[in-house]
Design a protein around this motif. Structure first.
Motif, mmCIF file in Angstrom:
data_model
loop_
_atom_site.group_PDB
_atom_site.id
_atom_site.type_symbol
_atom_site.label_atom_id
_atom_site.label_comp_id
_atom_site.label_asym_id
_atom_site.label_seq_id
_atom_site.Cartn_x
_atom_site.Cartn_y
_atom_site.Cartn_z
ATOM 1 N N PHE A 83 55.602 56.504 30.278
ATOM 2 C CA PHE A 83 55.049 57.583 31.104
ATOM 3 C C PHE A 83 56.129 58.629 31.342
ATOM 4 C CE2 PHE A 83 55.846 53.853 33.945
ATOM 5 C CZ PHE A 83 56.981 54.299 34.587
ATOM 6 N N SER A 84 55.671 59.835 31.636
ATOM 7 C CA SER A 84 56.591 60.921 31.942
ATOM 8 C C SER A 84 57.012 60.833 33.406
ATOM 9 C CB SER A 84 55.932 62.274 31.679
ATOM 10 O OG SER A 84 55.596 62.419 30.310
ATOM 11 N N VAL A 85 58.226 61.293 33.693
ATOM 12 C CA VAL A 85 58.729 61.327 35.066
ATOM 13 C C VAL A 85 59.358 62.689 35.329
ATOM 14 C CG1 VAL A 85 59.116 58.851 35.333
ATOM 15 C CG2 VAL A 85 60.894 60.256 34.308
ATOM 16 N N ARG A 86 59.303 63.089 36.574
ATOM 17 C CA ARG A 86 59.937 64.344 36.997
ATOM 18 C C ARG A 86 61.039 64.014 37.997
ATOM 19 N NH1 ARG A 86 59.738 69.710 37.370
ATOM 20 N NH2 ARG A 86 57.986 69.914 35.901
ATOM 21 N N ASN A 87 62.186 64.661 37.818
ATOM 22 C CA ASN A 87 63.324 64.461 38.721
ATOM 23 C C ASN A 87 63.308 65.557 39.783
ATOM 24 O OD1 ASN A 87 65.733 63.942 39.980
ATOM 25 N ND2 ASN A 87 67.019 64.159 38.166
ATOM 26 N N VAL A 88 62.939 65.190 41.014
ATOM 27 C CA VAL A 88 62.892 66.162 42.108
ATOM 28 C C VAL A 88 64.188 66.162 42.906
ATOM 29 C CG1 VAL A 88 60.390 66.045 42.310
ATOM 30 C CG2 VAL A 88 61.794 64.478 43.656
ATOM 31 N N GLY A 89 65.183 65.375 42.448
ATOM 32 C CA GLY A 89 66.487 65.369 43.094
ATOM 33 C C GLY A 89 67.380 66.445 42.513
ATOM 34 N N SER A 90 68.626 66.500 42.999
ATOM 35 C CA SER A 90 69.559 67.538 42.564
ATOM 36 C C SER A 90 70.597 67.029 41.581
ATOM 37 C CB SER A 90 70.265 68.153 43.782
ATOM 38 O OG SER A 90 70.858 67.137 44.579
ATOM 39 N N GLY A 91 70.521 65.758 41.203
ATOM 40 C CA GLY A 91 71.465 65.193 40.235
ATOM 41 C C GLY A 91 70.740 64.586 39.053
ATOM 42 N N ILE A 92 71.429 64.474 37.917
ATOM 43 C CA ILE A 92 70.828 63.905 36.715
ATOM 44 C C ILE A 92 70.541 62.418 36.929
ATOM 45 C CG2 ILE A 92 73.057 63.349 35.659
ATOM 46 C CD1 ILE A 92 71.812 64.078 32.959
ATOM 47 N N ALA A 93 69.401 61.966 36.434
ATOM 48 C CA ALA A 93 69.023 60.552 36.536
ATOM 49 C C ALA A 93 69.302 59.857 35.208
ATOM 50 C CB ALA A 93 67.550 60.407 36.901
ATOM 51 N N ILE A 94 69.990 58.731 35.271
ATOM 52 C CA ILE A 94 70.251 57.917 34.087
ATOM 53 C C ILE A 94 69.522 56.594 34.274
ATOM 54 C CG2 ILE A 94 72.007 56.836 32.648
ATOM 55 C CD1 ILE A 94 73.984 58.899 33.642
ATOM 56 N N LEU A 95 68.486 56.372 33.464
ATOM 57 C CA LEU A 95 67.702 55.152 33.598
ATOM 58 C C LEU A 95 68.501 53.960 33.085
ATOM 59 C CD1 LEU A 95 65.529 57.515 33.599
ATOM 60 C CD2 LEU A 95 63.918 55.741 32.963
ATOM 61 N N GLN A 96 68.487 52.870 33.861
ATOM 62 C CA GLN A 96 69.289 51.695 33.543
ATOM 63 C C GLN A 96 68.448 50.467 33.202
ATOM 64 O OE1 GLN A 96 72.461 51.999 33.267
ATOM 65 N NE2 GLN A 96 72.996 53.813 34.441
ATOM 66 N N GLY A 97 67.261 50.333 33.780
ATOM 67 C CA GLY A 97 66.480 49.128 33.529
ATOM 68 C C GLY A 97 65.082 49.239 34.105
ATOM 69 N N TRP A 98 64.275 48.200 33.836
ATOM 70 C CA TRP A 98 62.894 48.196 34.312
ATOM 71 C C TRP A 98 62.433 46.772 34.540
ATOM 72 C CZ3 TRP A 98 58.649 46.669 30.895
ATOM 73 C CH2 TRP A 98 59.063 46.294 29.610
ATOM 74 N N TYR A 99 61.436 46.649 35.395
ATOM 75 C CA TYR A 99 60.884 45.337 35.724
ATOM 76 C C TYR A 99 59.361 45.431 35.712
ATOM 77 C CZ TYR A 99 60.243 40.854 38.082
ATOM 78 O OH TYR A 99 59.883 39.561 38.380
ATOM 79 N N PRO A 100 58.694 44.665 34.820
ATOM 80 C CA PRO A 100 57.230 44.731 34.730
ATOM 81 C C PRO A 100 56.542 43.687 35.611
ATOM 82 C CG PRO A 100 58.107 43.484 32.872
ATOM 83 C CD PRO A 100 59.283 43.857 33.732
ATOM 84 N N THR A 101 55.493 44.111 36.294
ATOM 85 C CA THR A 101 54.666 43.199 37.076
ATOM 86 C C THR A 101 53.215 43.414 36.663
ATOM 87 O OG1 THR A 101 56.199 43.367 38.952
ATOM 88 C CG2 THR A 101 54.011 42.450 39.391
ATOM 89 N N PRO A 102 52.496 42.365 36.238
ATOM 90 C CA PRO A 102 51.158 42.533 35.648
ATOM 91 C C PRO A 102 50.030 42.756 36.653
ATOM 92 C CG PRO A 102 51.771 40.229 35.615
ATOM 93 C CD PRO A 102 52.963 40.973 36.134
ATOM 94 N N GLN A 103 50.327 43.330 37.790
ATOM 95 C CA GLN A 103 49.303 43.727 38.741
ATOM 96 C C GLN A 103 49.902 44.801 39.642
ATOM 97 O OE1 GLN A 103 50.067 40.241 38.880
ATOM 98 N NE2 GLN A 103 51.587 40.301 40.516
ATOM 99 N N ARG A 104 49.048 45.407 40.440
ATOM 100 C CA ARG A 104 49.542 46.436 41.358
ATOM 101 C C ARG A 104 50.194 45.764 42.558
ATOM 102 N NH1 ARG A 104 45.187 50.529 42.905
ATOM 103 N NH2 ARG A 104 45.993 51.765 41.169
ATOM 104 N N VAL A 105 51.399 46.203 42.887
ATOM 105 C CA VAL A 105 52.091 45.723 44.078
ATOM 106 C C VAL A 105 52.488 46.937 44.905
ATOM 107 C CG1 VAL A 105 52.919 43.555 43.099
ATOM 108 C CG2 VAL A 105 54.264 45.623 42.790
ATOM 109 N N THR A 106 52.702 46.730 46.185
ATOM 110 C CA THR A 106 53.036 47.827 47.082
ATOM 111 C C THR A 106 54.490 47.718 47.520
ATOM 112 O OG1 THR A 106 52.434 46.628 49.101
ATOM 113 C CG2 THR A 106 50.667 47.789 47.915
ATOM 114 N N GLY A 107 54.954 48.750 48.212
ATOM 115 C CA GLY A 107 56.317 48.738 48.707
ATOM 116 C C GLY A 107 56.562 47.673 49.752
#
Length: 218
Positions: A93-117
């Motif tokens: 998916f596409s992402v937009r950086n609304v912060g003021s510094g460059i984002a460097i993606l480091q990792g990801w974690y998949p969960t096979p259902q919707r979870v909340t904060g």
């Protein structure tokens, strides 16, 4: 009180006043230093959200030459033919950086259902690494991509079921600023929307769930 006693008292008083002034000056300097450090970090902090409607289309390729095209908040959730020699589940998916510094993606974690904060974020050590460097400029648009390629993994089976049943899934993204600091986790939900009226294919959208600033959890 004789002269010696008076002199000693005045010396002690002067020393105390000097100590108090030094302590106040040091405390003020430390406070100013912390404010300056926070200001500097704020100028480097990236903040990722889902891309917006109207953001440009992106063409994203995987290592095995699988390609997807995403426009705005659209997401890819593609499952290869089970009879393929190298089955895979492609996510992007596409992402937009609304912060003021460059984002460097480091990792990801998949969960096979919707979870909340409310459920909290997964342990950082359990995130999957990326096979390519992905950067998102401040104020700009980039993308995340990942693939599940081991059919023996439980998460592979569960994601395949979610795709077939058009159930939402969750991807937690781990990223840093350009110096590798300010570790942040952003939770993204990938959910189904109406099928494409022209092709009849399933469509998925990504939307933000929650941010965790790990440096502030320490």
């Amino acid at each position: 009180m004789d002269a010696n006693t008076l002199a000693s008292a005045l010396t002690a008083g002067g020393t105390l006043v000097l100590a108090v002034a030094t302590f106040a000056s040091t405390r003020s300097a430390n406070r100013a230093s912390r404010v300056a450090e926070k200001s500097l970090l704020a100028n480097l902090r990236p903040v990722l959200v889902n891309a917006q409607i109207g953001d440009p289309m992106q063409k994203i390729g995987f290592a095995d030459q699988h390609w997807v095209r995403l426009e705005g908040p659209q997401a890819a959730f593609d499952v290869s033919d089970p009879d393929d020699d190298n089955p895979a589940i492609y996510l992007a998916f596409s992402v937009r950086n609304v912060g003021s510094g460059i984002a460097i993606l480091q990792g990801w974690y998949p969960t096979p259902q919707r979870v909340t904060g409310v459920d909290g974020h997964p342990p950082v050590e359990e995130f999957r690494g990326l096979t390519r460097s992905l950067y998102v400029p401040p104020g700009g648009v980039g993308f995340w991509q990942g693939a599940l390629r081991d059919p023996d993994e439980t998460v592979f089976t569960e994601f395949a079921k979610a795709a077939a049943n058009r159930n939402p899934v969750t991807i937690d993204l781990l990223y840093t600023d350009m110096n590798g600091g300010q570790h942040t986790i952003t939770r993204m939900s990938v959910a189904p929307v109406a099928q494409d009226p022209q092709t009849g294919q399933d469509r998925w959208f990504a939307s933000i769930g929650k941010h965790w600033l790990l440096s502030e959890e320490a």
